[in-house]
Design a protein around this motif. Structure first.
Motif, PDB file in Angstrom:
ATOM      1  N   LEU A 115       0.833  -1.193   0.000  1.00 11.64           N
ATOM      2  CA  LEU A 115       0.000   0.000   0.000  1.00 11.64           C
ATOM      3  C   LEU A 115       0.875   1.252   0.000  1.00 11.64           C
ATOM      4  CD1 LEU A 115      -2.696  -0.916   2.686  1.00 11.64           C
ATOM      5  CD2 LEU A 115      -2.810  -1.262   0.210  1.00 11.64           C
ATOM      6  N   SER A 116       0.463   2.233  -0.755  1.00 13.30           N
ATOM      7  CA  SER A 116       1.168   3.514  -0.750  1.00 13.30           C
ATOM      8  C   SER A 116       0.898   4.220   0.574  1.00 13.30           C
ATOM      9  CB  SER A 116       0.673   4.397  -1.897  1.00 13.30           C
ATOM     10  OG  SER A 116      -0.658   4.814  -1.655  1.00 13.30           O
ATOM     11  N   PRO A 117       1.703   5.219   0.952  1.00 13.56           N
ATOM     12  CA  PRO A 117       1.451   5.949   2.198  1.00 13.56           C
ATOM     13  C   PRO A 117       0.039   6.523   2.270  1.00 13.56           C
ATOM     14  CG  PRO A 117       3.639   6.460   1.385  1.00 13.56           C
ATOM     15  CD  PRO A 117       2.963   5.640   0.318  1.00 13.56           C
ATOM     16  N   GLN A 118      -0.461   7.035   1.134  1.00 11.61           N
ATOM     17  CA  GLN A 118      -1.818   7.591   1.134  1.00 11.61           C
ATOM     18  C   GLN A 118      -2.858   6.494   1.327  1.00 11.61           C
ATOM     19  OE1 GLN A 118      -3.065  10.347   1.790  1.00 11.61           O
ATOM     20  NE2 GLN A 118      -3.700  11.496  -0.027  1.00 11.61           N
ATOM     21  N   GLU A 119      -2.643   5.335   0.725  1.00 11.92           N
ATOM     22  CA  GLU A 119      -3.566   4.209   0.903  1.00 11.92           C
ATOM     23  C   GLU A 119      -3.551   3.729   2.347  1.00 11.92           C
ATOM     24  OE1 GLU A 119      -3.330   2.392  -3.646  1.00 11.92           O
ATOM     25  OE2 GLU A 119      -1.996   1.631  -2.067  1.00 11.92           O
ATOM     26  N   GLN A 120      -2.395   3.763   2.979  1.00 13.93           N
ATOM     27  CA  GLN A 120      -2.314   3.391   4.387  1.00 13.93           C
ATOM     28  C   GLN A 120      -3.079   4.375   5.259  1.00 13.93           C
ATOM     29  OE1 GLN A 120       1.804   2.902   5.483  1.00 13.93           O
ATOM     30  NE2 GLN A 120       2.143   1.226   4.030  1.00 13.93           N
ATOM     31  N   ARG A 121      -3.016   5.656   4.915  1.00 13.68           N
ATOM     32  CA  ARG A 121      -3.770   6.662   5.670  1.00 13.68           C
ATOM     33  C   ARG A 121      -5.272   6.437   5.504  1.00 13.68           C
ATOM     34  NH1 ARG A 121       0.834   9.975   4.467  1.00 13.68           N
ATOM     35  NH2 ARG A 121       0.112  10.409   2.345  1.00 13.68           N
TER      36      ARG A 121
ATOM     37  N   ARG B  18     -12.667  14.846   3.456  1.00 11.97           N
ATOM     38  CA  ARG B  18     -12.451  16.113   4.163  1.00 11.97           C
ATOM     39  C   ARG B  18     -11.165  16.090   4.966  1.00 11.97           C
ATOM     40  NH1 ARG B  18     -18.582  17.029   6.511  1.00 11.97           N
ATOM     41  NH2 ARG B  18     -19.536  17.774   4.576  1.00 11.97           N
ATOM     42  N   ARG B  19     -10.926  14.959   5.617  1.00 13.67           N
ATOM     43  CA  ARG B  19      -9.729  14.845   6.461  1.00 13.67           C
ATOM     44  C   ARG B  19      -8.443  14.942   5.633  1.00 13.67           C
ATOM     45  NH1 ARG B  19      -9.043  12.110  11.369  1.00 13.67           N
ATOM     46  NH2 ARG B  19     -11.239  12.619  11.714  1.00 13.67           N
ATOM     47  N   LEU B  20      -8.453  14.331   4.455  1.00 16.75           N
ATOM     48  CA  LEU B  20      -7.248  14.290   3.624  1.00 16.75           C
ATOM     49  C   LEU B  20      -7.251  15.341   2.507  1.00 16.75           C
ATOM     50  CD1 LEU B  20      -6.782  10.411   3.260  1.00 16.75           C
ATOM     51  CD2 LEU B  20      -5.737  11.962   4.922  1.00 16.75           C
ATOM     52  N   TYR B  21      -8.285  16.180   2.484  1.00 15.83           N
ATOM     53  CA  TYR B  21      -8.405  17.235   1.469  1.00 15.83           C
ATOM     54  C   TYR B  21      -8.403  16.647   0.055  1.00 15.83           C
ATOM     55  CZ  TYR B  21      -7.248  20.066   5.528  1.00 15.83           C
ATOM     56  OH  TYR B  21      -7.251  20.632   6.775  1.00 15.83           O
ATOM     57  N   LEU B  22      -9.232  15.616  -0.120  1.00 17.70           N
ATOM     58  CA  LEU B  22      -9.350  14.946  -1.414  1.00 17.70           C
ATOM     59  C   LEU B  22     -10.803  14.994  -1.883  1.00 17.70           C
ATOM     60  CD1 LEU B  22      -7.290  11.707  -0.620  1.00 17.70           C
ATOM     61  CD2 LEU B  22      -6.503  13.663  -1.970  1.00 17.70           C
ATOM     62  N   ALA B  23     -11.016  14.727  -3.165  1.00 18.21           N
ATOM     63  CA  ALA B  23     -12.374  14.573  -3.676  1.00 18.21           C
ATOM     64  C   ALA B  23     -12.927  13.235  -3.206  1.00 18.21           C
ATOM     65  CB  ALA B  23     -12.371  14.635  -5.207  1.00 18.21           C
ATOM     66  N   GLU B  24     -14.237  13.180  -2.966  1.00 20.83           N
ATOM     67  CA  GLU B  24     -14.836  11.936  -2.490  1.00 20.83           C
ATOM     68  C   GLU B  24     -14.632  10.811  -3.505  1.00 20.83           C
ATOM     69  OE1 GLU B  24     -19.117  10.269  -0.759  1.00 20.83           O
ATOM     70  OE2 GLU B  24     -18.865  12.391  -1.276  1.00 20.83           O
ATOM     71  N   LYS B  25     -14.692  11.136  -4.793  1.00 17.44           N
ATOM     72  CA  LYS B  25     -14.476  10.128  -5.833  1.00 17.44           C
ATOM     73  C   LYS B  25     -13.061   9.563  -5.743  1.00 17.44           C
ATOM     74  CE  LYS B  25     -14.790   9.350 -10.826  1.00 17.44           C
ATOM     75  NZ  LYS B  25     -15.102   9.962 -12.148  1.00 17.44           N
ATOM     76  N   THR B  26     -12.104  10.425  -5.431  1.00 21.94           N
ATOM     77  CA  THR B  26     -10.719   9.969  -5.278  1.00 21.94           C
ATOM     78  C   THR B  26     -10.596   8.996  -4.112  1.00 21.94           C
ATOM     79  OG1 THR B  26      -9.896  12.071  -6.149  1.00 21.94           O
ATOM     80  CG2 THR B  26      -8.334  10.726  -4.911  1.00 21.94           C
ATOM     81  N   VAL B  27     -11.298   9.310  -3.019  1.00 19.76           N
ATOM     82  CA  VAL B  27     -11.270   8.423  -1.852  1.00 19.76           C
ATOM     83  C   VAL B  27     -11.867   7.070  -2.205  1.00 19.76           C
ATOM     84  CG1 VAL B  27     -12.149   8.058   0.483  1.00 19.76           C
ATOM     85  CG2 VAL B  27     -11.306  10.303  -0.194  1.00 19.76           C
ATOM     86  N   LYS B  28     -12.975   7.071  -2.954  1.00 19.78           N
ATOM     87  CA  LYS B  28     -13.588   5.809  -3.373  1.00 19.78           C
ATOM     88  C   LYS B  28     -12.598   4.964  -4.150  1.00 19.78           C
ATOM     89  CE  LYS B  28     -18.400   7.400  -3.570  1.00 19.78           C
ATOM     90  NZ  LYS B  28     -19.572   7.647  -4.441  1.00 19.78           N
ATOM     91  N   ASN B  29     -11.811   5.619  -5.009  1.00 26.03           N
ATOM     92  CA  ASN B  29     -10.790   4.897  -5.783  1.00 26.03           C
ATOM     93  C   ASN B  29      -9.718   4.319  -4.868  1.00 26.03           C
ATOM     94  OD1 ASN B  29     -12.092   5.484  -8.186  1.00 26.03           O
ATOM     95  ND2 ASN B  29     -10.896   7.336  -8.567  1.00 26.03           N
ATOM     96  N   TYR B  30      -9.323   5.106  -3.857  1.00 24.41           N
ATOM     97  CA  TYR B  30      -8.326   4.618  -2.900  1.00 24.41           C
ATOM     98  C   TYR B  30      -8.862   3.409  -2.122  1.00 24.41           C
ATOM     99  CZ  TYR B  30      -4.787   8.309  -3.263  1.00 24.41           C
ATOM    100  OH  TYR B  30      -3.775   9.128  -3.693  1.00 24.41           O
ATOM    101  N   VAL B  31     -10.115   3.500  -1.694  1.00 27.20           N
ATOM    102  CA  VAL B  31     -10.714   2.387  -0.941  1.00 27.20           C
ATOM    103  C   VAL B  31     -10.751   1.125  -1.789  1.00 27.20           C
ATOM    104  CG1 VAL B  31     -12.826   1.530   0.146  1.00 27.20           C
ATOM    105  CG2 VAL B  31     -12.089   3.885   0.556  1.00 27.20           C
ATOM    106  N   SER B  32     -11.143   1.270  -3.048  1.00 25.77           N
ATOM    107  CA  SER B  32     -11.179   0.114  -3.955  1.00 25.77           C
ATOM    108  C   SER B  32      -9.784  -0.480  -4.132  1.00 25.77           C
ATOM    109  CB  SER B  32     -11.744   0.534  -5.320  1.00 25.77           C
ATOM    110  OG  SER B  32     -13.085   0.948  -5.211  1.00 25.77           O
ATOM    111  N   ALA B  33      -8.796   0.398  -4.256  1.00 29.03           N
ATOM    112  CA  ALA B  33      -7.418  -0.076  -4.428  1.00 29.03           C
ATOM    113  C   ALA B  33      -6.925  -0.810  -3.190  1.00 29.03           C
ATOM    114  CB  ALA B  33      -6.497   1.105  -4.742  1.00 29.03           C
TER     115      ALA B  33
END
Length: 219
Positions: A153-159, A175-190
């Motif tokens: 996992l990348s550092p961001q994926e670990q966060r 909100r916590r990571l200052y990302l778009a919600e769609k981006t977070v969904k992609n991270y969760v899937s990854a």
């Protein structure tokens, strides 16, 4: 100030009883009801209650899933009180991970239920810290060994994984990571793909194991 409440239970008599108890309090108003998870996922976003009382066991799913979904859909999300007929560590853990504000047994008195609704509507929590710690310890297992997949996992994926373990929704993580919600969904899937998991609850358990390992090595 009136507190709006939504009721989810597959038994009509239970809902009627809950409505009577809550509305007799004077400052609570039941703004909607549902007898199934599917109905709740349609009606709760429309009603936008401050508090949702959710039965854990439902004929077409479970209240924990409903809690997680509506907290992701609504802004601000309702405070969720999980209601169940018996104590269940697995369901309690799921409630914690879904971001529920409380976990109550149906044997609770009417007075205590009203007090619980008032507490969570003000941002309070009814999840006992000792019970929560016991459940988390049991689900971690004895070893807490680090799986080599965690290193992939990348550092961001670990966060993101750590915040899933805190019970945050995709919107809250964004909100916590200052990302778009769609981006977070992609991270969760990854994250789920790399760990070979299918559910957020499984990812949360995995995150807790690796957090213990990380804290022990950093000290």
């Amino acid at each position: 100030m009136t507190i709006s409440v939504f009721l989810l239970d597959d038994h009509e008599l239970v809902r009627q009883g809950l409505r009577t108890v809550l509305e007799n309090a004077g400052d609570l108003e039941v703004v909607g009801e549902a007898g199934s998870a599917a109905e709740a996922l349609v009606r709760i976003p429309a009603a936008k209650p401050q508090v949702a009382i959710l039965d854990v066991r439902l004929p077409d799913g479970d209240g924990v899933t409903v809690c997680r979904e509506i907290r992701s859909l609504l802004d601000p999300p309702p405070a969720c009180l999980m209601l169940t007929s018996y104590s269940d560590d697995e369901a309690l853990f799921g409630a914690i991970m879904a971001g529920a504000a409380g976990y109550l047994l149906k044997q609770i008195s009417g007075m205590d239920l009203v007090a619980a609704v008032r507490t969570v509507s003000d941002g309070g929590s009814l999840l006992d810290a000792k019970v929560t710690a016991t459940v988390m310890s049991r689900l971690r297992g004895e070893t807490g060994a680090t799986d080599p997949r965690y290193a992939s996992l990348s550092p961001q994926e670990q966060r993101v994984l750590a915040l899933i373990a805190d019970g945050l929704t995709n919107r809250e993580i964004a909100r916590r990571l200052y990302l778009a919600e769609k981006t977070v969904k992609n991270y969760v899937s990854a994250v789920l793909h790399k760990l070979g998991l299918t559910r957020r609850t499984e990812a949360a358990v995995y995150a807790e194991r690796n957090r213990l390992k990380g804290s022990s090595t950093s000290e």
